[in-house]
Design an enzyme around this catalytic site. Structure first.
Site, short mmCIF file in Angstrom:
data_model
loop_
_atom_site.label_atom_id
_atom_site.label_comp_id
_atom_site.label_asym_id
_atom_site.label_seq_id
_atom_site.Cartn_x
_atom_site.Cartn_y
_atom_site.Cartn_z
N GLU A 16 46.03 41.32 11.05
CA GLU A 16 47.41 41.80 11.24
C GLU A 16 47.59 43.18 10.62
O GLU A 16 48.60 43.48 9.98
CB GLU A 16 48.42 40.80 10.68
CG GLU A 16 48.32 39.44 11.35
CD GLU A 16 49.44 38.47 10.97
OE1 GLU A 16 50.26 38.81 10.09
OE2 GLU A 16 49.50 37.38 11.57
N GLU A 62 46.04 32.87 16.11
CA GLU A 62 46.73 31.88 15.27
C GLU A 62 47.94 31.38 16.03
O GLU A 62 48.68 32.17 16.61
CB GLU A 62 47.27 32.49 13.96
CG GLU A 62 46.25 32.90 12.94
CD GLU A 62 46.90 33.44 11.65
OE1 GLU A 62 48.14 33.41 11.53
OE2 GLU A 62 46.14 33.89 10.78
C1 LIG Z 1 53.98 41.02 6.05
O1 LIG Z 1 54.65 39.82 6.37
C2 LIG Z 1 53.79 38.73 6.60
C3 LIG Z 1 54.61 37.55 7.06
O2 LIG Z 1 55.84 37.50 6.42
C4 LIG Z 1 53.04 38.42 5.30
O3 LIG Z 1 52.15 37.35 5.52
C5 LIG Z 1 52.27 39.67 4.89
O4 LIG Z 1 51.65 39.44 3.67
C6 LIG Z 1 53.18 40.88 4.78
N1 LIG Z 1 52.37 42.06 4.55
C7 LIG Z 1 52.68 42.95 3.63
C8 LIG Z 1 51.74 44.09 3.49
O5 LIG Z 1 53.66 42.86 2.92
#
Ligand SMILES: *[C@@H]1O[C@H](CO)[C@@H](O)[C@H](O)[C@H]1NC(C)=O
Ligand SMILES: *[C@@H]1O[C@H](CO)[C@@H](O)[C@H](O)[C@H]1NC(C)=O
Ligand SMILES: *[C@@H]1O[C@H](CO)[C@@H](O)[C@H](O)[C@H]1NC(C)=O
Ligand SMILES: *[C@@H]1O[C@H](CO)[C@@H](O)[C@H](O)[C@H]1NC(C)=O
Ligand SMILES: *[C@@H]1O[C@H](CO)[C@@H](O)[C@H](O)[C@H]1NC(C)=O
Ligand SMILES: *[C@@H]1O[C@H](CO)[C@@H](O)[C@H](O)[C@H]1NC(C)=O
Ligand SMILES: *[C@@H]1O[C@H](CO)[C@@H](O)[C@H](O)[C@H]1NC(C)=O
Length: 476
Positions: free
Chosen positions: A129, A278
Site C-alpha cells: 500500500e 487482501e
Molecule cells: C494508513 O492507514 C492505514 C489504514 O488505516 C494504516 O494501516 C496505515 O498504517 C496508515 N499508514 C500510515 C503511513 O499512516
C-alpha cells in the site's frame, strides 16, 4: 519452460481427474495461481509456529499463501509443499533496491533464488500500500522508486531465466479519487499523471496483475444500513445500475473492482488483470465499529469464496467470466496490530489455531451444509456516549507510559488531574489513566486517534466518572 513450470504442469495434469474435489481446478489459465489464497500475517506474539501454521494452511485446503516479508524459516518450510508462495519486498527496501544494483541482486538471491523452485514462489509484491493517501513523507519519497525497483527485480529474474514469477505491488482503494459510480472512477490526482502511468505500463508489458486491497467492510461501516449490509455481504435482493455504463451491480466488491478497471481504462490500459491482494471481514471490534461480528465475517468470506471459485467464472459486470484470484485477509487474529479493535480480529483462525467459524475454502459447500451461526448483534451503528478506560488487568508500567503519552499531547487533556483539581482523587493509576484516555480520545478521535493505548484501553458505555469528576465522552 523451466523444470518447476514443467513439474507444476504435470502436477495439474495428474490432478485433473480429481477436479471436482481439488482446489487446483480453480487455477487461473496460464498463470499458475489458485483462485483462493490466504494472507499469512505474523503480527502476533501468541501465534502458532511456522511449521504448525503451514500444517493448518494445508488442512484448510489452501494452496496459495501471501507473506508480508520473506521470513527464512517460512520460506524453507514451504519447500516441497505444493503451496504457491507470494513474497513481499518491505517498503523500506524499495529505495535501496532501485539505487543499488548489487543490493537488488542480493535481495533477489537471498529471498527468492535461495528457495526457488522448491518453494513455489510465483508473485513478488514490491511494498505494501505504498501509494496510500495517508502515507508518511518517507513513504512518499519511495513513490518515485517504486516502479523502477519493480523493473529491477523483473530484470534480475529474467537474467536468471525465471519467467513464471510475476512482480506487482498491492494498493489500497484510496488510490482512487472517486469510486461511485464505478464508471466515474479515476485515480487520485497526485498519482494519476505520475507514478500510475509508469506502473500500468510495467504491469501491462510484463502481463502482471493490478493488485488491490478491497474491503467492502470499510465503506459499509462508515454508513451502516441493513440494506447495504446485504449488498456488502453478497446477498442483496436489489441491484444497482451504474448510470454512466448501464452495468448492473449486485454487491459492493464488484463496484470496487470495476472502479479500478474504469480508472485503468481511462489511462489507456483496459486489459490489465485484477488480483485481490487482501479482502475479508472482521469478526470482532470495538463498540463504535458496527457489523464486526462472526456472523457477518462468515457470510462475507463464504460468499466471497463461492463467487471467486465459481465455474464458469463470474467475473464482474465490466469483465464477466474472468477469474479474479483473491487472497483472504487473514489467516490469524494478530494481537500486535494497533488501531481500532477490528484490526486484531480479521482471522479465519484464532491465534491458537482454532477456527473462528466454519469455512470451506474450496467453495464447494452450500450454505445449508454449514452449522447455524450466532446472529450478528451489532449491525447498526451504536448511538450514545462511549468512554475509553484502562482495561482490566492492564500492566501498571505500561499504563503509566500510556498515561504520560495521553497527557503530553497538549490542549489541556489532563488539566483536571492536577492536584487539587476535580479529578485528582482518588489518586490511582487506573483512575488517572482512564480519565486521560477518555479525554485524549474525545479530543483526537476525529483526527483518527483510537481507544487502544497499546492494548491497555477498552471502550465502555458505562459512565466511569463520579459526582465531582465528569469524564469526557465521545457521543455517537
Ligand atoms: C494508513 O492507514 C492505514 C489504514 O488505516 C494504516 O494501516 C496505515 O498504517 C496508515 N499508514 C500510515 C503511513 O499512516
Ligand atoms: C550497495 O549494497 C551493498 C550491500 O549489498 C553494500 O555493501 C554497498 O555499500 C552498497 N552501495 C552503496 C553505494 O550504498
Ligand atoms: C463523476 O465525478 C465528477 C467529479 O469527480 C462529478 O462532478 C460527477 O457528478 C460524477 N458523476 C456522477 C454520475 O456521479
Ligand atoms: C498492453 O499490452 C498489450 C499486449 O501486450 C499490447 O497490445 C498493448 O499495446 C499494451 N497497451 C499499452 C497502452 O501499452
Ligand atoms: C435492521 O436489522 C435489525 C436486525 O436484523 C433489526 O432489528 C432492525 O430493526 C433493522 N433496521 C431497519 C431500519 O430495518
Ligand atoms: C440482480 O442481478 C443478478 C445478477 O446480475 C440477477 O441474477 C438478479 O436477478 C438481479 N436481481 C434483481 C432484483 O433484479
Ligand atoms: C492542540 O493544540 C495544538 C497546538 O497547541 C493545535 O495545533 C491543535 O490543533 C490542537 N488540537 C485540538 C484537537 O484541539
Amino acid at each position: 519452460m523451466g523444470s518447476a513450470a514443467a513439474a507444476a504442469a504435470a502436477f495439474r495434469f495428474l490432478l485433473l481427474p480429481l477436479a471436482v474435489v481439488s482446489p487446483y481446478i480453480a487455477l487461473v489459465r496460464g498463470a499458475d495461481i489458485p483462485a483462493i489464497g490466504i494472507n499469512y500475517g505474523q503480527l502476533g506474539d501468541d501465534l502458532p509456529s511456522p511449521y504448525r501454521s503451514i500444517e493448518l494452511i494445508k488442512s484448510m485446503q489452501v494452496t496459495s499463501v501471501k507473506l508480508y516479508d520473506p521470513n527464512p524459516e517460512v520460506m524453507r518450510l514451504l519447500a516441497g509443499s505444493k503451496i504457491y508462495v507470494t513474497v513481499m519486498v518491505p517498503n523500506q527496501e524499495i529505495v535501496n533496491i532501485n539505487t543499488n544494483h548489487s543490493l537488488a541482486v542480493r535481495w533477489v538471491q537471498d529471498n527468492v533464488l535461495a528457495y526457488y523452485p522448491q518453494t513455489m514462489i510465483r508473485l513478488i509484491m514490491v511494498g505494501n500500500e505504498i501509494l496510500s493517501h495517508n502515507a508518511s513523507a518517507e513513504d512518499m519519497q519511495i513513490w518515485n522508486h517504486l516502479v523502477p525497483a519493480m523493473y529491477k527485480i523483473k530484470n534480475i529474474l529474467r537474467a536468471n531465466n525465471i519467467q513464471n514469477i510475476k512482480v506487482g505491488t498491492p494498493l489500497a482503494m484510496d488510490i482512487l479519487q472517486t469510486t461511485s459510480p464505478p464508471s466515474n472512477a479515476t485515480f487520485r490526482r497526485d498519482v494519476a499523471l505520475t507514478v500510475m502511468p509508469q506502473l500500468l505500463r510495467f504491469l501491462n508489458s510484463t502481463k502482471s496483475y493490478f493488485f488491490i486491497d478491497a474491503y467492502p467492510y470499510f465503506p459499509w461501516s462508515a454508513n451502516p444500513t441493513n440494506a447495504s449490509l446485504d449488498y456488502a455481504l453478497f446477498k442483496s435482493q436489489r441491484n444497482y445500475t451504474d448510470p454512466g455504463s448501464g452495468l448492473v451491480y449486485s454487491n459492493f466488491l464488484d463496484e470496487m473492482l470495476d472502479s479500478v478497471i474504469f480508472a485503468m481504462t481511462k489511462l489507456g490500459y483496459p486489459d490489465i488483470r485484477l488480483f485481490i491482494s487482501e479482502t475479508g471481514w472482521p469478526h470482532g471490534g470495538d463498540i463504535d465499529q458496527p457489523g464486526a461480528n462472526i456472523y457477518n465475517a462468515a457470510i462475507y468470506n463464504r460468499n466471497l469464496v463461492r463467487r471467486m471459485t465459481a465455474k464458469p467464472p463470474i467475473g464482474t459486470p465490466a469483465r464477466p467470466g474472468v477469474v479474479i484470484p483473491t487472497f483472504i485477509f487473514s489467516l490469524y487474529d494478530e494481537n500486535q496490530k494497533d488501531g481500532p479493535g477490528t484490526e486484531r480480529h480479521w482471522g479465519l483462525l484464532h491465534s491458537d489455531g482454532r477456527p473462528v467459524f466454519d469455512i470451506d475454502l474450496t467453495g464447494s459447500r452450500a450454505d445449508s451444509e454449514y452449522r447455524a451461526l450466532p446472529e450478528g448483534h451489532n449491525n447498526e451503528a451504536y448511538k450514545g456516549k462511549i468512554w475509553c478506560i484502562a482495561a482490566r488487568g492492564a500492566d501498571m508500567r505500561g499504563l503509566g507510559r500510556e498515561l504520560r503519552y495521553a497527557c503530553n499531547q497538549g490542549n489541556g487533556t489532563c488539566d483536571a488531574l492536577a492536584p487539587g483539581k476535580e479529578c485528582y482523587e482518588p489518586v490511582s493509576l487506573i483512575w488517572h489513566a482512564s480519565y486521560a484516555f477518555s479525554s485524549y480520545w474525545k479530543q483526537f478521535r476525529s483526527q483518527g486517534a483510537t481507544c487502544y493505548f497499546n492494548g491497555l484501553a477498552v471502550q465502555t458505555t458505562r459512565n466511569p466518572g463520579s459526582e465531582s469528576c465528569k469524564f469526557p465522552s465521545v457521543t455517537l
